[in-house]
Design an enzyme around this catalytic site. Structure first.
Site, short mmCIF file in Angstrom:
data_model
loop_
_atom_site.label_atom_id
_atom_site.label_comp_id
_atom_site.label_asym_id
_atom_site.label_seq_id
_atom_site.Cartn_x
_atom_site.Cartn_y
_atom_site.Cartn_z
N ILE A 166 0.83 -1.20 0.00
CA ILE A 166 0.00 0.00 0.00
C ILE A 166 0.87 1.26 0.00
O ILE A 166 1.62 1.53 0.96
CB ILE A 166 -0.97 0.00 1.20
CG1 ILE A 166 -1.84 -1.27 1.15
CG2 ILE A 166 -1.83 1.26 1.21
CD1 ILE A 166 -2.56 -1.53 -0.17
N GLN A 344 22.83 4.55 -20.79
CA GLN A 344 23.80 4.22 -21.84
C GLN A 344 24.45 5.49 -22.40
O GLN A 344 25.65 5.54 -22.63
CB GLN A 344 23.09 3.44 -22.96
CG GLN A 344 24.03 2.81 -23.96
CD GLN A 344 24.81 1.64 -23.35
OE1 GLN A 344 24.42 1.10 -22.32
NE2 GLN A 344 25.92 1.29 -23.97
N GLY A 347 27.15 6.68 -20.32
CA GLY A 347 28.28 5.76 -20.13
C GLY A 347 28.47 5.41 -18.65
O GLY A 347 27.50 5.27 -17.92
N GLY A 348 29.74 5.33 -18.22
CA GLY A 348 30.04 4.95 -16.83
C GLY A 348 29.41 5.91 -15.83
O GLY A 348 28.94 5.49 -14.76
N GLU A 371 -0.79 -0.92 -10.48
CA GLU A 371 -2.14 -0.68 -11.05
C GLU A 371 -2.42 -1.59 -12.25
O GLU A 371 -2.94 -1.14 -13.27
CB GLU A 371 -2.35 0.81 -11.34
CG GLU A 371 -2.31 1.58 -10.04
CD GLU A 371 -2.83 2.99 -10.10
OE1 GLU A 371 -3.64 3.30 -10.98
OE2 GLU A 371 -2.40 3.79 -9.24
#
Ligand SMILES: Cc1cc2nc3c(=O)[nH]c(=O)nc-3n(C[C@H](O)[C@H](O)[C@H](O)COP(=O)(O)OP(=O)(O)OC[C@H]3O[C@@H](n4cnc5c(N)ncnc54)[C@H](O)[C@@H]3O)c2cc1C
Length: 391
Positions: A166, A344, A347-348, A371
């Site tokens: 909840i 992505q 990157g790092g 839901e």
């Protein structure tokens, strides 16, 4: 600011009032919500004072009747407000959506007397709501719920059972509760409006979640909670139909939150890609990233168009449950894809908590589950196409 820095979404709004509302929400989001989001999510802090502010500003009752303290806004406007809030912090956008869902049963199925007595405090009096349908053993198959509602000699009801997952469990001021007052199946379920501090009501410790850690999600226990018959919403046995009706509208709220989250991720990705250089050029020069950003933006626009099309059907008083399921499905899958792609692009750095995109990616996942999971949305859509399953 360079020309290509992310600009606020250019929204189509039906009225000047709608435009003013969006400006107000952007202002609150920038001042009060976004700056604290990362730190508070990390700490698992629920921003209750933000909900009090939203209530005082009239933003917790937007799609409801002004006669009872609501904002009289069409869904087309309300959902775009949600999108802005979710872009600033999903815990807040989703929290407003859940609160609105919790008000639905009373606003649409309550008697005039019930609405006069309870609705103004719920829509603009600082109260926060929870919607109690799911249980430990009853999720997608919500009609199998077991929380019991037993009629006592004095005509009141006694509620016993456990609700699970909840949102706002333990912090809500009121709960819309679905409980079994009759036999098995959907027709044995009745809806009740229960005060959050009712005797016998208690909440477990919040779940330890992957994301949205600032939003408390908890089991709520009902141990013989006495509820006067005046707090029964709708007819006995009508509860499941009320729950499904609330979810049709609630799914649009989840869709709008998903697009807000995806938009926030795209904005981060664009800002980063134009500022970061590799091979002596901004990484936004590379076609591999340009196409990725273009796809992300296109998916977001498609999702926004779909949820708004469903909202406009609802605003026109037309049937919209098939479109609501489609919007929930497409927009939440879009949020998952776009937030993953945003990581992505960074990157790092995208994989660290120094930037918000890893949080957005963790947050997006829950939207494919709440839901009605996206498998359930596909079942709803398919039923509209080819009818119920034959079993
Ligand atoms: C953070 C969070 C907040 C939530 N907030 C609320 C809330 O405020 N109020 C509330 O009532 N509930 C809330 N929920 C519960 C949520 O709605 C349920 O988790 C959801 O409906 C799925 O139920 P379940 O988790 O029991 O999964 P299950 O129903 O057990 O499903 C497990 C898997 O099986 C799949 N599955 C099930 N049946 C079918 C089928 N027939 N066909 C194909 N696949 C199927 C599902 O899609 C899923 O992948 C919340 C959940 C989370 C995680």
């Amino acid at each position: 600011m360079p020309d290509h820095a992310p600009q606020p979404v250019d929204r189509q709004l039906p009225t000047d009032e709608g435009r003013d509302l969006i400006s107000l929400v952007r202002d609150i989001a920038q001042r009060e919500i976004a700056p604290r989001a990362a730190e508070e999510e990390d700490a698992g802090r629920f921003p209750r004072e933000v909900f009090t502010l939203l209530s005082e500003t009239g933003l917790l009752g937007l799609p409801y009747d002004s006669e009872y303290g609501g904002g009289d806004q069409p869904y087309e406007v309300y959902l775009q407000v949600l999108e802005e809030l979710a872009a600033a912090r999903l815990t807040v956008g989703l929290g407003v959506s859940v609160h609105t869902l919790a008000c639905h049963a009373l606003a649409d199925f309550g008697t005039k007397e019930q609405k006069v007595e309870h609705l103004p405090a719920m829509l603009g009096g600082g109260l926060l709501g929870a919607y109690c349908l799911s249980e430990p053993a009853s999720g997608s198959d919500a009609a199998s719920l077991r929380t019991k509602a037993v009629r006592e000699d004095d005509g009141s009801w006694s509620l016993t059972g456990t609700k699970a997952w909840i949102t706002h469990g333990g912090v809500a001021d009121f709960c819309t509760v679905l409980a079994r007052s009759g036999g098995e199946g959907p027709r044995g379920i009745t809806a009740f409006l229960v005060p959050g501090d009712a005797e016998g009501l208690s909440a477990a410790a919040p779940e330890k979640k992957m994301g949205m850690k600032g939003s408390p999600t908890a089991q709520v226990h009902f141990d013989g909670v006495r509820v006067p018959d005046g707090r029964r919403l709708g007819e006995e046995g009508q509860g499941f139909a009320i729950a499904l009706s609330a979810l049709d509208s609630g799914r649009l709220g989840i869709a709008a939150c998903a697009i807000g989250l995806a938009q926030a991720a795209l904005d981060e990705a664009v800002a980063y890609a134009t500022g970061r250089s590799q091979f002596g050029r901004p990484i936004s020069d590379f076609q591999g990233l340009r196409f990725m950003l273009a796809d992300m933006a296109t998916q977001i626009e498609a999702g926004r168009a779909l949820y708004l099309a469903a909202a406009r059907l609802r605003d026109a008083g037309r049937r919209f449950s098939r479109q609501a399921a489609m919007a929930k499905l497409l927009c939440t899958d879009t949020a998952m894809k776009v937030t993953t792609d945003a990581v992505q692009v960074l990157g790092g750095y995208g994989y660290t908590a120094d930037f918000p995109v890893e949080r957005y990616m963790r947050e997006a996942k829950v939207l494919q589950i709440v839901e009605g999971t996206n498998q359930i949305q596909r079942m709803v859509i398919a039923r509209h196409l080819v009818g119920p399953e034959s079993r």
